[in-house]
Structure formats: structure tokens, C-alpha cells
Design a protein around this motif. Structure first.
Motif, mmCIF file in Angstrom:
data_model
loop_
_atom_site.group_PDB
_atom_site.id
_atom_site.type_symbol
_atom_site.label_atom_id
_atom_site.label_comp_id
_atom_site.label_asym_id
_atom_site.label_seq_id
_atom_site.Cartn_x
_atom_site.Cartn_y
_atom_site.Cartn_z
ATOM 1 N N GLY A 10 -3.423 8.893 2.778
ATOM 2 C CA GLY A 10 -3.921 7.728 1.797
ATOM 3 C C GLY A 10 -2.840 7.141 0.631
ATOM 4 O O GLY A 10 -2.703 6.060 0.416
ATOM 5 N N GLN A 22 0.128 5.456 2.105
ATOM 6 C CA GLN A 22 0.019 4.172 2.351
ATOM 7 C C GLN A 22 -0.338 3.195 1.119
ATOM 8 O O GLN A 22 0.095 2.114 0.891
ATOM 9 C CB GLN A 22 -1.529 4.010 3.365
ATOM 10 C CG GLN A 22 -1.542 4.448 4.692
ATOM 11 C CD GLN A 22 -0.502 3.379 5.462
ATOM 12 O OE1 GLN A 22 -0.471 2.507 5.390
ATOM 13 N NE2 GLN A 22 0.209 4.428 6.392
ATOM 14 N N THR A 23 -0.815 3.710 0.119
ATOM 15 C CA THR A 23 -1.083 3.170 -1.090
ATOM 16 C C THR A 23 0.321 2.931 -1.852
ATOM 17 O O THR A 23 0.550 1.759 -2.220
ATOM 18 C CB THR A 23 -2.006 4.120 -2.071
ATOM 19 O OG1 THR A 23 -3.317 4.300 -1.486
ATOM 20 C CG2 THR A 23 -2.103 3.259 -3.436
ATOM 21 N N ARG A 24 1.152 3.974 -1.811
ATOM 22 C CA ARG A 24 2.463 3.588 -2.235
ATOM 23 C C ARG A 24 3.307 2.745 -1.519
ATOM 24 O O ARG A 24 3.889 1.772 -2.078
ATOM 25 C CB ARG A 24 3.313 5.134 -2.360
ATOM 26 C CG ARG A 24 2.926 6.023 -3.191
ATOM 27 C CD ARG A 24 3.536 7.302 -3.223
ATOM 28 N NE ARG A 24 3.072 8.172 -4.203
ATOM 29 C CZ ARG A 24 3.428 9.610 -4.150
ATOM 30 N NH1 ARG A 24 3.925 10.244 -3.501
ATOM 31 N NH2 ARG A 24 2.715 10.341 -5.492
ATOM 32 N N ARG A 51 2.114 0.172 0.201
ATOM 33 C CA ARG A 51 1.589 -1.181 -0.261
ATOM 34 C C ARG A 51 2.040 -1.479 -1.807
ATOM 35 O O ARG A 51 2.532 -2.702 -1.822
ATOM 36 C CB ARG A 51 0.003 -1.116 -0.193
ATOM 37 C CG ARG A 51 -0.546 -2.481 -0.508
ATOM 38 C CD ARG A 51 -1.959 -2.233 0.070
ATOM 39 N NE ARG A 51 -2.529 -3.589 -0.250
ATOM 40 C CZ ARG A 51 -3.346 -3.887 -1.426
ATOM 41 N NH1 ARG A 51 -3.524 -3.063 -2.208
ATOM 42 N NH2 ARG A 51 -3.782 -5.258 -1.521
#
Length: 131
Positions: A120, A123-125, A127
Motif C-alpha cells: 500500500g 503504491q501510494t508513493r 502514484r
């Protein structure tokens, strides 16, 4: 154990220490030697673990190494009792007002649970980087 009323002198001592004594983490770089980490603020304090528990010194040390960047995917067991018993927690906050991210998985899947946490974050990084 002593009655609370007999311990009121300790309040003044605690307030003095809290106000006048600080961590010496600016004296030596903590990444230069393991001994230097002991000058850094631990983000694991006042553990309620059993006397002689072998896990708690390691948790204290790892919070001194990684501090606010640390995420813990905890498995159910002793560490979930001394690490996350509401309403108190042994995890503290640092100078910036942030602390260790701690979460508990009820079943024997904390490796997968932690992998999900790491995925998670990744994925955030990714994005954010693509934006």
C-alpha cells in the motif's frame, strides 16, 4: 505497590526531568555505530511486558534506529498485549509529533498483513511520483 498519595513527591521530580533533560541524539550520528543509537529517543517506552522479556529491548532499539518511519505489522500474542492494550500504549511520539505506525493482525498472517501494508505504501508513493 504503594498508595498513590505516597508518590506525590515523584511528580515534581518527573516534571523537572521532563523539562530539563533531553535526548543527546545530536552528539553522535546514530547510523555511525550501534552504540550511538542509545543517545536517540526511543519511541517504545514504559512497556507492560513481563520482567525479563527478551523482545522489548529489541523493539526499543529498532524504534531508536527507524523511529517515525517505522511500520509494525504485529502478530497476536504477548506483543499485542503489551504493545496495544487500550487505552494506553508503550509507543511514544517523537519531536515532530509523529510516532510508530502499529497495527495488529488477529490471525497467524502478520507476514501477509505487513506485506499488504508495504504494498500500500509503495503504491501510494508510485502514484504520487506519477502525478
Amino acid at each position: 505497590m504503594k498508595p498513590l498519595e505516597s508518590q506525590t513527591a515523584e511528580i515534581e521530580r518527573w516534571n523537572y526531568i521532563e523539562k530539563n533533560v533531553t535526548y543527546k541524539d545530536s552528539l553522535l550520528p546514530k547510523d555511525a555505530a550501534i552504540k550511538n543509537t542509545q543517545f536517540a529517543q526511543p519511541l517504545f517506552e514504559f512497556s507492560g511486558a513481563c520482567a525479563g522479556c527478551g523482545e522489548t529491548p529489541y523493539i526499543k532499539l529498532i524504534t531508536q534506529l527507524f523511529g517515525e518511519r517505522m511500520m509494525v505489522a504485529n502478530a497476536t500474542g504477548c506483543s499485542s498485549i503489551y504493545g496495544g492494550s487500550a487505552p494506553s500504549t508503550p509507543y511514544a511520539i517523537g519531536k515532530k509529533g509523529k510516532g510508530v505506525a502499529w497495527a495488529n493482525s488477529l490471525f497467524e498472517d502478520n507476514a501477509e498483513y505487513g506485506f499488504g501494508m508495504a504494498t500500500g505504501v509503495s503504491q501510494t508513493r508510485n502514484r504520487i511520483a506519477s502525478l
